[in-house]
Design a protein around this motif. Sequence first.
Motif, PDB file in Angstrom:
ATOM      1  N   PHE A  75       0.851  -1.189   0.000  1.00  0.00           N
ATOM      2  CA  PHE A  75       0.000   0.000   0.000  1.00  0.00           C
ATOM      3  C   PHE A  75       0.885   1.237   0.000  1.00  0.00           C
ATOM      4  O   PHE A  75       1.722   1.386   0.889  1.00  0.00           O
ATOM      5  CB  PHE A  75      -0.900   0.007   1.236  1.00  0.00           C
ATOM      6  CG  PHE A  75      -1.868  -1.132   1.245  1.00  0.00           C
ATOM      7  CD1 PHE A  75      -3.201  -0.924   0.946  1.00  0.00           C
ATOM      8  CD2 PHE A  75      -1.457  -2.429   1.529  1.00  0.00           C
ATOM      9  CE1 PHE A  75      -4.108  -1.972   0.937  1.00  0.00           C
ATOM     10  CE2 PHE A  75      -2.344  -3.487   1.524  1.00  0.00           C
ATOM     11  CZ  PHE A  75      -3.673  -3.259   1.221  1.00  0.00           C
ATOM     12  N   ILE A  76       0.669   2.096  -0.988  1.00  0.00           N
ATOM     13  CA  ILE A  76       1.470   3.308  -1.079  1.00  0.00           C
ATOM     14  C   ILE A  76       0.553   4.525  -1.181  1.00  0.00           C
ATOM     15  O   ILE A  76      -0.577   4.430  -1.654  1.00  0.00           O
ATOM     16  CB  ILE A  76       2.442   3.279  -2.284  1.00  0.00           C
ATOM     17  CG1 ILE A  76       1.685   3.073  -3.593  1.00  0.00           C
ATOM     18  CG2 ILE A  76       3.520   2.218  -2.072  1.00  0.00           C
ATOM     19  CD1 ILE A  76       2.564   3.191  -4.838  1.00  0.00           C
ATOM     20  N   MET A  77       1.074   5.646  -0.725  1.00  0.00           N
ATOM     21  CA  MET A  77       0.338   6.896  -0.810  1.00  0.00           C
ATOM     22  C   MET A  77       1.121   7.862  -1.679  1.00  0.00           C
ATOM     23  O   MET A  77       2.341   7.999  -1.534  1.00  0.00           O
ATOM     24  CB  MET A  77       0.153   7.501   0.583  1.00  0.00           C
ATOM     25  CG  MET A  77      -0.571   8.842   0.561  1.00  0.00           C
ATOM     26  SD  MET A  77      -0.932   9.490   2.213  1.00  0.00           S
ATOM     27  CE  MET A  77       0.688   9.522   2.950  1.00  0.00           C
ATOM     28  N   ILE A  84      -4.380   6.709  -2.421  1.00  0.00           N
ATOM     29  CA  ILE A  84      -3.789   5.453  -1.959  1.00  0.00           C
ATOM     30  C   ILE A  84      -3.863   4.444  -3.099  1.00  0.00           C
ATOM     31  O   ILE A  84      -4.909   4.286  -3.731  1.00  0.00           O
ATOM     32  CB  ILE A  84      -4.543   4.901  -0.733  1.00  0.00           C
ATOM     33  CG1 ILE A  84      -4.683   5.957   0.366  1.00  0.00           C
ATOM     34  CG2 ILE A  84      -3.871   3.619  -0.234  1.00  0.00           C
ATOM     35  CD1 ILE A  84      -3.396   6.452   0.966  1.00  0.00           C
ATOM     36  N   PHE A  85      -2.742   3.766  -3.340  1.00  0.00           N
ATOM     37  CA  PHE A  85      -2.629   2.769  -4.401  1.00  0.00           C
ATOM     38  C   PHE A  85      -2.136   1.460  -3.814  1.00  0.00           C
ATOM     39  O   PHE A  85      -1.527   1.436  -2.739  1.00  0.00           O
ATOM     40  CB  PHE A  85      -1.611   3.212  -5.461  1.00  0.00           C
ATOM     41  CG  PHE A  85      -1.970   4.476  -6.178  1.00  0.00           C
ATOM     42  CD1 PHE A  85      -2.650   4.429  -7.383  1.00  0.00           C
ATOM     43  CD2 PHE A  85      -1.619   5.718  -5.657  1.00  0.00           C
ATOM     44  CE1 PHE A  85      -2.980   5.595  -8.059  1.00  0.00           C
ATOM     45  CE2 PHE A  85      -1.941   6.880  -6.323  1.00  0.00           C
ATOM     46  CZ  PHE A  85      -2.624   6.822  -7.534  1.00  0.00           C
ATOM     47  N   VAL A  86      -2.370   0.369  -4.555  1.00  0.00           N
ATOM     48  CA  VAL A  86      -1.785  -0.914  -4.220  1.00  0.00           C
ATOM     49  C   VAL A  86      -1.083  -1.473  -5.443  1.00  0.00           C
ATOM     50  O   VAL A  86      -1.448  -1.179  -6.584  1.00  0.00           O
ATOM     51  CB  VAL A  86      -2.821  -1.945  -3.710  1.00  0.00           C
ATOM     52  CG1 VAL A  86      -3.421  -1.512  -2.398  1.00  0.00           C
ATOM     53  CG2 VAL A  86      -3.891  -2.219  -4.732  1.00  0.00           C
ATOM     54  N   LYS A  95       1.438  -0.580 -12.932  1.00  0.00           N
ATOM     55  CA  LYS A  95      -0.001  -0.818 -13.129  1.00  0.00           C
ATOM     56  C   LYS A  95      -0.734  -0.757 -11.785  1.00  0.00           C
ATOM     57  O   LYS A  95      -1.771  -1.391 -11.610  1.00  0.00           O
ATOM     58  CB  LYS A  95      -0.226  -2.166 -13.801  1.00  0.00           C
ATOM     59  CG  LYS A  95       0.348  -2.193 -15.205  1.00  0.00           C
ATOM     60  CD  LYS A  95      -0.083  -3.414 -15.952  1.00  0.00           C
ATOM     61  CE  LYS A  95       0.717  -3.471 -17.227  1.00  0.00           C
ATOM     62  NZ  LYS A  95       0.007  -3.379 -18.396  1.00  0.00           N
ATOM     63  N   LYS A  96      -0.164   0.021 -10.871  1.00  0.00           N
ATOM     64  CA  LYS A  96      -0.753   0.142  -9.540  1.00  0.00           C
ATOM     65  C   LYS A  96      -2.217   0.566  -9.645  1.00  0.00           C
ATOM     66  O   LYS A  96      -2.629   1.222 -10.595  1.00  0.00           O
ATOM     67  CB  LYS A  96       0.044   1.109  -8.681  1.00  0.00           C
ATOM     68  CG  LYS A  96       0.138   2.517  -9.222  1.00  0.00           C
ATOM     69  CD  LYS A  96       1.203   3.304  -8.475  1.00  0.00           C
ATOM     70  CE  LYS A  96       1.483   4.625  -9.145  1.00  0.00           C
ATOM     71  NZ  LYS A  96       2.099   4.510 -10.464  1.00  0.00           N
ATOM     72  N   ASP A 136     -11.746  -0.580 -11.713  1.00  0.00           N
ATOM     73  CA  ASP A 136     -10.377  -1.106 -11.673  1.00  0.00           C
ATOM     74  C   ASP A 136     -10.033  -1.757 -10.342  1.00  0.00           C
ATOM     75  O   ASP A 136      -9.191  -2.642 -10.284  1.00  0.00           O
ATOM     76  CB  ASP A 136      -9.364   0.014 -11.930  1.00  0.00           C
ATOM     77  CG  ASP A 136      -9.464   0.580 -13.328  1.00  0.00           C
ATOM     78  OD1 ASP A 136     -10.127  -0.033 -14.183  1.00  0.00           O
ATOM     79  OD2 ASP A 136      -8.865   1.649 -13.558  1.00  0.00           O
ATOM     80  N   ASN A 137     -10.644  -1.300  -9.269  1.00  0.00           N
ATOM     81  CA  ASN A 137     -10.212  -1.808  -7.967  1.00  0.00           C
ATOM     82  C   ASN A 137     -11.195  -2.773  -7.310  1.00  0.00           C
ATOM     83  O   ASN A 137     -10.989  -3.182  -6.175  1.00  0.00           O
ATOM     84  CB  ASN A 137      -9.857  -0.664  -7.028  1.00  0.00           C
ATOM     85  CG  ASN A 137     -11.020   0.223  -6.693  1.00  0.00           C
ATOM     86  OD1 ASN A 137     -12.155  -0.219  -6.646  1.00  0.00           O
ATOM     87  ND2 ASN A 137     -10.735   1.480  -6.449  1.00  0.00           N
TER      88      ASN A 137
END
Length: 146
Positions: A75-77, A84-86, A95-96, A136-137
């Motif tokens: 998990f990144i910000m 917030i992305f994964v 391709k986060k 997408d998520n």
Amino acid sequence: MEQVERRLGVKFPADFVNLILNYDFGDFSILGIHFGSETNYLEKLISFHEHLSNEDVANFSNQFICIAIGDHFTFIMDVNSGNIFVFGSETPFNKKIKIAESFTKLIQALGTAYFHRTQNTQTEFLDIVIKTFDSDNIDFWKEVIK
């Protein structure tokens, strides 16, 4: 907090700062997502960042900071937008997937997912996800809720 920002060369979004200063994320895990483990969360942020920066310096500029790790995702910000992305073994960094618009929204979504999992109403949670998040998520949230 300012010392951590200086050390990492970032300025954290206000909602992130407010939550981590008001709540203890140093020993917080939810649905297999680990923010800290019996540690100071600010020190954990530094550790996450240094580890990821060493792995892939080109991808981890001062724009992104790792905020948590999970079984299948990191998990990144984005410190500029707060998004917030994964990414993970099946989802490379380039391709986060954006999973929340802010740290607060991430915590709210995880709490809601946890509640529905404990009530065995995962389908209701997925209905919320479909209405609230980008298509997408949805696979990410399905993985979290199972």
